[in-house]
Design an enzyme around this catalytic site. Structure first.
Site, short mmCIF file in Angstrom:
data_model
loop_
_atom_site.label_atom_id
_atom_site.label_comp_id
_atom_site.label_asym_id
_atom_site.label_seq_id
_atom_site.Cartn_x
_atom_site.Cartn_y
_atom_site.Cartn_z
N SER A 85 59.59 51.19 53.30
CA SER A 85 60.47 51.12 54.48
C SER A 85 61.45 52.28 54.42
O SER A 85 61.63 52.91 53.37
CB SER A 85 61.23 49.79 54.44
OG SER A 85 62.32 49.80 55.33
N TYR A 124 66.11 42.56 51.62
CA TYR A 124 65.07 43.44 52.14
C TYR A 124 65.23 44.85 51.55
O TYR A 124 64.27 45.47 51.07
CB TYR A 124 65.14 43.48 53.67
CG TYR A 124 63.99 44.21 54.32
CD1 TYR A 124 62.76 43.60 54.50
CD2 TYR A 124 64.15 45.53 54.77
CE1 TYR A 124 61.71 44.27 55.12
CE2 TYR A 124 63.10 46.20 55.39
CZ TYR A 124 61.88 45.56 55.55
OH TYR A 124 60.84 46.23 56.15
N LYS A 126 62.53 46.68 49.14
CA LYS A 126 61.82 47.90 49.54
C LYS A 126 62.21 49.08 48.65
O LYS A 126 61.39 49.99 48.41
CB LYS A 126 62.07 48.21 51.01
CG LYS A 126 61.49 47.16 51.96
CD LYS A 126 59.97 47.06 51.86
CE LYS A 126 59.40 46.08 52.89
NZ LYS A 126 57.93 46.03 52.86
#
Ligand code: NAP
Length: 254
Positions: free
Chosen positions: A146, A159, A163
Site C-alpha cells: 500500500s 493498517y 502494510k
C-alpha cells in the site's frame, strides 16, 4: 503472435490469488489468466463472478474456500490449491482496513487487521515456499502492499503497521530466497475504486483532497493494476527481488 516467446507469458503456471472474489484480487486473477496462467482463487466469499471473468480469458479457474483471519486453514489451502501440480505464483492480496483515531483504537481492530494482512500472508507464503523450494524450481510471490507501506496515513494504525510490515517482510524474504529461485516482491496500489476505499470516496472532503494530489487526476480502476502483477509473476522479473512497486497514478512522485 506466438505468446510463448514473450517474457510475460504465464502459460502452464499455476497462480494462487487470495481475496480474488472482488476488487484488486479479482482484477489480478483476470490479468494472470489473460497472460496464460491457471488461477486458483482463495477466499471466504463466492468466486462465481471471478470464475466467469477468468474463464472468459481462456484460462482455468478453481476456488478454495478459506477464512484467512487465522492461520488454521493454511495447510489445507495450499494442499487444495496445489492439487495435481505445483504452485508457481502466490499473490497475497486479501486484506482489511479499520478506521478510528489512534487514541481510541481497539485491540480487536489491531489484531483483526494484523492477522489477515500480515500474519496469514507470512504463513501462507511460508507454506507455499516449502513446495517452491522442495523441487528447486522456485516461483514468484507478490504481496499487495500500500502507499501506507511508505507513508503514515491517518486513523488507520493497524493498517499502516500491517502494510509497512508487509514491505519489510517482502525485503526479508527476498534476501532469504533470491538465491534459491523465488522472487518476492510487492505492489503498492495507490487509491483504487474498490470496497476498501468506499468510505473515503463517500467523504466529499477526503475524496476531493485525495483527487487533488493524484497527478493522474483520477482514482485507479482495478484493471490498471493487473499488468504489474503479470510482470512480477513472469520471467521478465526473474532478476527483480524485494521491490515495492507503486502503481499509484503518480501519488508518490508528488
Ligand atoms: P476489497 O474489495 O475489500 O477486497 C479485499 C479482499 O480481501 C476481498 O476479497 C475480501 O473478501 C478478502 N478478505 C478480507 N478478509 C478476508 C479473510 N478473513 N479471509 C479471506 N479473504 C479475506 O479491497 P481491495 O481494495 O480489492 O483490497 C485488496 C488488497 O489491496 C488489500 O490487501 C488492500 O489492503 C490492498 N490495497 C487496496 C487499495 C485500494 O485503493 N483499493 C490501496 C492499497 C492497497 P470478502 O469480499 O469476502 O470480504
Amino acid at each position: 503472435m506466438d505468446r510463448s516467446v514473450s517474457p510475460f507469458d504465464l502459460t502452464g503456471r499455476r497462480a494462487v490469488v487470495t481475496g480474488a472474489n472482488t476488487g484488486l484480487g479479482q482484477a489480478i486473477a483476470v490479468a494472470l489468466g489473460a497472460a496464460g496462467a491457471d488461477v486458483v482463487g482463495v477466499g471466504r466469499s463466492a468466486m462465481d463472478e471471478t470464475a466467469d471473468l477468468v474463464r472468459a480469458t481462456g484460462a482455468a479457474f478453481s476456488a478454495v474456500a478459506a477464512d484467512l483471519s487465522s492461520v488454521e486453514p493454511i495447510a489445507r489451502v495450499v494442499a487444495e490449491a496445489g492439487e495435481g501440480g505445483r504452485i508457481d505464483i502466490l499473490v497475497n492480496n486479501a486484506g482489511i482496513i479499520r478506521r478510528a483515531d489512534a487514541i481510541d483504537f481497539t485491540e480487536k481492530d489491531w489484531d483483526d487487521v494484523m492477522n489477515v494482512n500480515l500474519k496469514s500472508s507470512f504463513f501462507l507464503t511460508q507454506q507455499v515456499a516449502k513446495g517452491m523450494l522442495a523441487d528447486g524450481k522456485g516461483g514468484k510471490v507478490i504481496n499487495i502492499a500500500s502507499l501506507l507501506s511508505f507513508q503514515g496515513g491517518i486513523r488507520i494504525p493497524s493498517y499502516t503497521a500491517s502494510k509497512s510490515g508487509l514491505a519489510g517482510l517482502t525485503r526479508l524474504l527476498a534476501c532469504e530466497w533470491a538465491g534459491r529461485g523465488i522472487n518476492v516482491n510487492a505492489i503498492a496500489p495507490g487509491y483504487f475504486v474498490t470496497n476498501n476505499t468506499q468510505a473515503l470516496r463517500e467523504d466529499e472532503a477526503r475524496n476531493a483532497a485525495i483527487l487533488s494530489r493524484i497527478p493522474a487526476g483520477k482514482w485507479g480502476d482495478p484493471s490498471d493494476l493487473g499488468g504489474a502483477a503479470v510482470f512480477l509473476a513472469s520471467k521478465a522479473a526473474d532478476y527483480v527481488h524485494g521491490i515495492v512497486l507503486p502503481v499509484d497514478g503518480g501519488w508518490l512522485a508528488r
